[in-house]
Design an enzyme around this catalytic site. Structure first.
Site, PDB file in Angstrom:
ATOM      1  N   SER A  16      12.610  39.843  14.630  1.00 26.62           N
ATOM      2  CA  SER A  16      12.317  39.316  13.656  1.00 26.62           C
ATOM      3  C   SER A  16      11.784  40.653  12.840  1.00 26.62           C
ATOM      4  O   SER A  16      11.562  40.566  11.554  1.00 26.62           O
ATOM      5  CB  SER A  16      11.396  38.699  13.605  1.00 26.62           C
ATOM      6  OG  SER A  16      10.282  38.288  14.006  1.00 26.62           O
TER       7      SER A  16
ATOM      8  N   HIS B  89      15.935  33.480  15.496  1.00 24.37           N
ATOM      9  CA  HIS B  89      15.912  34.227  13.579  1.00 24.37           C
ATOM     10  C   HIS B  89      17.950  34.391  13.797  1.00 24.37           C
ATOM     11  O   HIS B  89      18.348  35.325  13.379  1.00 24.37           O
ATOM     12  CB  HIS B  89      15.746  35.616  13.385  1.00 24.37           C
ATOM     13  CG  HIS B  89      14.137  35.399  13.035  1.00 24.37           C
ATOM     14  ND1 HIS B  89      14.091  35.557  11.715  1.00 24.37           N
ATOM     15  CD2 HIS B  89      12.962  35.825  13.492  1.00 24.37           C
ATOM     16  CE1 HIS B  89      12.113  35.416  11.882  1.00 24.37           C
ATOM     17  NE2 HIS B  89      12.112  35.192  13.093  1.00 24.37           N
TER      18      HIS B  89
ATOM     19  N   LYS C  98      13.844  27.245  10.702  1.00 23.92           N
ATOM     20  CA  LYS C  98      14.623  28.134   9.308  1.00 23.92           C
ATOM     21  C   LYS C  98      15.393  27.750   9.441  1.00 23.92           C
ATOM     22  O   LYS C  98      15.854  27.166   8.345  1.00 23.92           O
ATOM     23  CB  LYS C  98      14.261  29.922  10.816  1.00 23.92           C
ATOM     24  CG  LYS C  98      12.835  30.159  11.360  1.00 23.92           C
ATOM     25  CD  LYS C  98      12.757  31.425  11.975  1.00 23.92           C
ATOM     26  CE  LYS C  98      11.655  32.269  11.982  1.00 23.92           C
ATOM     27  NZ  LYS C  98      10.627  31.014  12.581  1.00 23.92           N
TER      28      LYS C  98
END
Length: 392
Positions: free
Chosen positions: A181, A209, A240
């Site tokens: 990340s 991610h 996310k």
């Protein structure tokens, strides 16, 4: 006489003097492509809101409806009286989406990673972890009694050497982020799976991610690499791309999930996810499954930003992920650039030690499908103006 308060104050002063203080800016608006920060509307280029779903009215409406149907909170852990049928539905949907047999929800992905390793591994086992794995993986591994090995980021030769060293272990588990990340680099999952099969090891991927926007259907880096059926464990977040609220999960072989339900401490001793979060996340999954256009827009925005920044003479780490690391190396310079960017109307965040190694300070820009072409171009222009402002 030793003073604890004075000692801590000295430590904080050292952090400030080194330019490493991390300050939180309060926003007075929903999470979106633009937010209100310090009383001013600014473009938001530091959120993990990859698909722009955090303020999607369809998700908000689903969460509102859940308050009336399911209540505000569970007030209990799952195995006592904290499981609703919608929790089971979300677990089933996630498992199917990710190509796994089963899934278990946690209050965060940090808790999911924190509850995995000590449940699955003991002193007779070995865990081999990428050096740049997320802090939650590092902390989770520390809770286990397994023999620990660490290989340099994406270094398959060192990974194989550790697998050879660990041949006497009962279980061998390779652990990697799907996307690192701070850099935006992708893990070489096909090579990792090849080594795992050669040395009879399991593979665990934290795909926080990537899930929602990476791969043909958004199922993440295993789908992108064509190795979904070869991955034993996937951890991830609902915080996310999947709506951006809270919560995490482990999707894995059925027997692994069954064991986690019996022994994983963050699962057994934490309240169940709030009903509104579950309902909103279910709606987010509906939207993600038909989000091909959003994923393509995110790809185009990422490419547009990278081209513009390189033409403007900025140093970027290579890659194609929406995480774009703009390198400044000096922590104070990165922080000053972030402050100047805010004055230019673009909200970004500087990262320095201990989040990244010393000398590798950066501004991590995160593109979203919610950004327009004009937004992306404005961000590039703001970087250029901020550079001139800081140099003056």
């Amino acid at each position: 006489m030793y003073s604890i308060r004075a000692s801590i104050a000295d430590e904080l002063a050292e952090i400030e003097a080194a330019g490493l203080t991390k300050r939180e800016r309060a926003i007075a608006s929903p999470q979106s492509a633009s937010v209100v920060a310090n009383g001013t509307e600014v473009l938001n280029f530091c959120s993990n809101n990859y698909l722009g779903l955090a303020d999607d009215p369809r998700i908000v409406e689903a969460a509102k409806a859940a308050l009336d149907e399911w209540g505000f909170g569970m007030a209990s852990v799952r195995f006592i009286c904290g499981t609703q049928t919608q929790h089971l539905e979300l677990e089933s949907r996630l498992a199917s989406f990710l190509g796994q047999e089963a899934c278990i929800l946690y209050s965060s992905c940090f808790d999911a990673n924190g509850g995995l390793f000590e449940t699955l591994l003991d002193a007779s086992d070995a865990v081999i972890s990428d050096a740049l794995n997320h802090a939650s993986i590092i902390d989770g591994i520390r809770l286990s009694k397994a023999k620990r090995y660490r290989y340099a980021n994406r270094d398959m030769a060192e990974l194989e050497a550790h697998l050879q060293d660990a041949q006497g272990a009962r279980r061998r588990l390779i652990v990697t982020d799907g996307v690192f990340s701070m850099d935006g680099y992708l893990a070489p999952l096909e090579a990792i799976c090849d080594l795992a099969e050669r040395y009879d090891a399991m593979v665990m991927v934290d795909d926080s991610h990537a899930v929602g926007f990476t791969g043909a259907t958004g199922a993440g880096t295993p789908e992108l690499a064509g190795v979904q059926h070869r991955i034993d464990i996937i951890s991830g977040t609902l915080g996310k791309a999947l709506g951006g609220a809270s919560g995490g999960y482990i999707a894995a072989r059925a027997e692994i999930v069954d064991l986690l339900r019996q022994r994983s401490r963050p699962y057994l001793f934490s309240n169940a996810l709030a009903p509104s979060v579950v309902a909103g996340s279910l709606k987010a999954l509906d939207l993600v499954e038909g989000a091909g256009e959003l994923r393509e827009r995110l790809r185009r925005n990422t490419e547009r930003f990278r081209v513009g920044m390189e033409q403007a003479g900025f140093e970027l780490l290579p890659g194609e992920h929406p995480i774009t690391a703009v390198m400044f190396h000096d922590a104070r310079l990165a922080a000053e650039m972030a402050d100047a960017m805010l004055e230019e109307g673009v909200y970004v965040t500087a990262f320095s030690f201990p989040v990244v190694p010393r000398g590798e300070a950066r501004i991590r820009v995160q593109l979203s499908a919610a950004h327009s072409d004009a937004d992306v171009d404005r961000a590039v222009a703001a970087f250029t103006a901020a550079r001139e402002r800081v140099a003056a």
